[in-house]
Design a protein around this motif. Structure first.
Motif, PDB file in Angstrom:
ATOM      1  N   ILE A 237     -11.202 -16.106  -4.464  1.00 44.44           N
ATOM      2  CA  ILE A 237     -11.944 -15.160  -3.640  1.00 44.44           C
ATOM      3  C   ILE A 237     -11.207 -13.831  -3.471  1.00 44.44           C
ATOM      4  CG2 ILE A 237     -10.952 -15.956  -1.457  1.00 44.44           C
ATOM      5  CD1 ILE A 237     -14.652 -14.992  -2.092  1.00 44.44           C
ATOM      6  N   TYR A 238      -9.900 -13.798  -3.726  1.00 41.66           N
ATOM      7  CA  TYR A 238      -9.112 -12.605  -3.417  1.00 41.66           C
ATOM      8  C   TYR A 238      -9.577 -11.346  -4.161  1.00 41.66           C
ATOM      9  CZ  TYR A 238      -5.681 -15.654  -1.079  1.00 41.66           C
ATOM     10  OH  TYR A 238      -5.066 -16.553  -0.239  1.00 41.66           O
ATOM     11  N   PRO A 239      -9.883 -11.395  -5.462  1.00 41.87           N
ATOM     12  CA  PRO A 239     -10.359 -10.167  -6.104  1.00 41.87           C
ATOM     13  C   PRO A 239     -11.655  -9.634  -5.486  1.00 41.87           C
ATOM     14  CG  PRO A 239      -9.646 -11.725  -7.761  1.00 41.87           C
ATOM     15  CD  PRO A 239      -9.671 -12.464  -6.452  1.00 41.87           C
ATOM     16  N   PHE A 240     -12.523 -10.537  -5.052  1.00 41.13           N
ATOM     17  CA  PHE A 240     -13.757 -10.108  -4.398  1.00 41.13           C
ATOM     18  C   PHE A 240     -13.433  -9.437  -3.057  1.00 41.13           C
ATOM     19  CE2 PHE A 240     -14.954 -13.759  -7.056  1.00 41.13           C
ATOM     20  CZ  PHE A 240     -15.955 -13.178  -7.834  1.00 41.13           C
ATOM     21  N   CYS A 261     -16.731 -18.240  -3.964  1.00 42.06           N
ATOM     22  CA  CYS A 261     -17.285 -16.936  -4.328  1.00 42.06           C
ATOM     23  C   CYS A 261     -17.878 -16.329  -3.063  1.00 42.06           C
ATOM     24  CB  CYS A 261     -18.385 -17.094  -5.385  1.00 42.06           C
ATOM     25  SG  CYS A 261     -17.792 -17.471  -7.056  1.00 42.06           S
ATOM     26  N   PRO A 262     -18.133 -15.028  -3.050  1.00 42.96           N
ATOM     27  CA  PRO A 262     -18.812 -14.459  -1.882  1.00 42.96           C
ATOM     28  C   PRO A 262     -20.126 -15.193  -1.622  1.00 42.96           C
ATOM     29  CG  PRO A 262     -17.969 -12.720  -3.302  1.00 42.96           C
ATOM     30  CD  PRO A 262     -17.784 -14.002  -4.056  1.00 42.96           C
ATOM     31  N   LYS A 266     -24.313 -14.272   3.516  1.00 42.58           N
ATOM     32  CA  LYS A 266     -23.509 -13.699   4.593  1.00 42.58           C
ATOM     33  C   LYS A 266     -22.799 -12.404   4.201  1.00 42.58           C
ATOM     34  CE  LYS A 266     -22.409 -18.343   6.383  1.00 42.58           C
ATOM     35  NZ  LYS A 266     -21.307 -19.298   6.662  1.00 42.58           N
ATOM     36  N   ASP A 267     -22.412 -12.276   2.946  1.00 40.63           N
ATOM     37  CA  ASP A 267     -21.526 -11.191   2.534  1.00 40.63           C
ATOM     38  C   ASP A 267     -22.290 -10.018   1.937  1.00 40.63           C
ATOM     39  OD1 ASP A 267     -19.227 -12.634   3.270  1.00 40.63           O
ATOM     40  OD2 ASP A 267     -19.247 -13.720   1.362  1.00 40.63           O
ATOM     41  N   ASP A 268     -21.753  -8.828   2.136  1.00 34.86           N
ATOM     42  CA  ASP A 268     -22.301  -7.612   1.559  1.00 34.86           C
ATOM     43  C   ASP A 268     -22.019  -7.613   0.056  1.00 34.86           C
ATOM     44  OD1 ASP A 268     -23.185  -5.080   0.962  1.00 34.86           O
ATOM     45  OD2 ASP A 268     -21.573  -4.040   2.016  1.00 34.86           O
ATOM     46  N   ALA A 305     -25.868 -11.175  -6.868  1.00 33.32           N
ATOM     47  CA  ALA A 305     -25.165  -9.944  -7.226  1.00 33.32           C
ATOM     48  C   ALA A 305     -25.920  -9.185  -8.308  1.00 33.32           C
ATOM     49  CB  ALA A 305     -23.742 -10.268  -7.685  1.00 33.32           C
ATOM     50  N   ASN A 306     -26.424  -9.895  -9.296  1.00 34.65           N
ATOM     51  CA  ASN A 306     -27.163  -9.234 -10.369  1.00 34.65           C
ATOM     52  C   ASN A 306     -28.486  -8.669  -9.869  1.00 34.65           C
ATOM     53  OD1 ASN A 306     -25.175  -9.692 -12.262  1.00 34.65           O
ATOM     54  ND2 ASN A 306     -26.056 -11.620 -12.978  1.00 34.65           N
TER      55      ASN A 306
END
Length: 354
Positions: A237-240, A261-262, A266-268, A305-306
């Motif tokens: 998750i760190y790179p995200f 993964c994000p 919940k996540d932007d 995301a896509n």
């Protein structure tokens, strides 16, 4: 030791497949699959730290020979680098997972070439880190010493843990449970003793939020004027989180078997718009109650995301004809075949510097 004995027919086939699919694998890579590795030539190599903060403490030591009071630096991240001659490809930052160190990416337990050397040979400047609180990155002993000195209660002790070999067996998907082995599994179990030596105590639960590794990755990526962040497992998750903190410097994300993964609910997702993202999983995932839900979350993230303008992909290795890979796929017997495939993906998704 370098890998001079792996079957080259698989590497040639992968290289040819990437070229046929427009994977952008440089013509030299197919030739390199036929050639022995030869001497490793680098323009420079070395190490440094990013991040860190000073902490004043009265409980640095319980030993009479060392003063208990003073200032130490904590939360820094150790970085070891190798720069190929005349590099044109994007720098790679390799981030290890739980209970491990940067050794993850170095020589495999059975003595074959690791991904750090492989990608240097392919022309990628390669940076291997030890996460904050792991390996050569410092920890803060003050909370433990405070209890030993009677200045704090035992309930304040930090939650440090280690992963036992038997439960880790299933986590790393060597088999469904210790000591059973998945059929066709590629991890070199004959060298498992060397792998277990890589395991270290994990202090990540003692660190602030966000984990100091995340802002350190941002600082490092900007210092490198753009880098591909390659994470594994717990660090997946760190790179995200780094891109969400500051997109500048992050040229692409490769999350190898991420623990998370994000969450699209919940996540932007705005930080990932237009950013090349690869989520990569090995084999036997659907047979693991620990990893199957994580794969499902990552599939949902990639789709969301896509839909929001992203450039994300999820690859399950068996679906592209690469079978038998454990959670430690960068150390499996076919690890360089996977690295060859990944080099082709990077060549296509992350343009070389002019």
């Amino acid at each position: 030791m370098s890998d001079t004995s792996r079957p080259r027919t698989v590497a040639r086939a992968l290289a040819a497949g990437l070229l046929a699919a427009g994977g952008g694998l440089a013509s030299g890579a197919a030739a390199a699959a036929d050639a022995g590795p030869g001497p490793l030539t680098v323009a420079s190599q070395g190490s440094f730290f990013v991040g860190g903060r000073n902490v004043a403490s009265e409980t640095l030591s319980t030993l009479p020979a060392y003063a208990p009071s003073g200032t130490i630096t904590v939360d820094q991240v150790y970085v070891r680098y190798q720069i190929p001659v005349a590099p044109v490809r994007a720098p790679l930052v390799l981030v290890h997972g739980c209970c491990l160190t940067g050794k993850t990416w170095e020589t495999t337990p059975d003595g074959r070439m690791g991904w750090d050397e492989f990608f240097v040979r392919r022309g990628f400047p390669t940076y291997v880190i030890d996460q904050a609180g792991r390996g050569r990155s410092a920890v803060n002993p003050s909370p433990i010493n405070a209890v030993k000195l009677g200045r704090a209660g035992a309930d304040t002790l930090p939650p440090v843990f280690s992963a036992g070999q038997e439960p880790a067996w299933a986590i790393f998907r060597f088999g469904p449970e210790y000591p059973k082995v998945f059929p066709g599994m590629q991890f070199p179990l004959e060298a498992q003793g060397e792998f277990w030596k890589q395991m270290v105590a994990d202090w990540s639960a003692t660190l602030p939020t966000p984990n100091p590794t995340v802002p350190a990755l941002s600082e490092l990526a900007k210092r490198l004027k753009g880098a591909v962040l390659v994470s594994h497992s717990q660090s997946g998750i760190y790179p995200f989180q780094t891109a969400a903190l500051d997109r500048s410097g992050v040229r692409a994300i490769v999350a190898v078997e991420p623990a998370a993964c994000p969450d699209p609910a919940k996540d932007d997702l705005a930080p990932y718009k237009g950013l090349p993202i690869l989520v990569l999983f090995g084999d036997y995932v659907d047979q693991s109650p620990r990893w199957a839900p994580r794969l499902a979350l990552c599939r949902a993230f990639v789709a969301a995301a896509n839909a929001a303008g992203g450039k994300a992909e999820l690859i399950l290795l068996p679906e592209i004809g690469i079978h038998g890979n454990s959670h430690m796929l960068m150390q499996d017997k076919n690890s360089l075949d996977i690295a060859e495939w990944l080099a082709g993906w990077l060549d296509k998704r992350v343009p070389a510097r002019s």
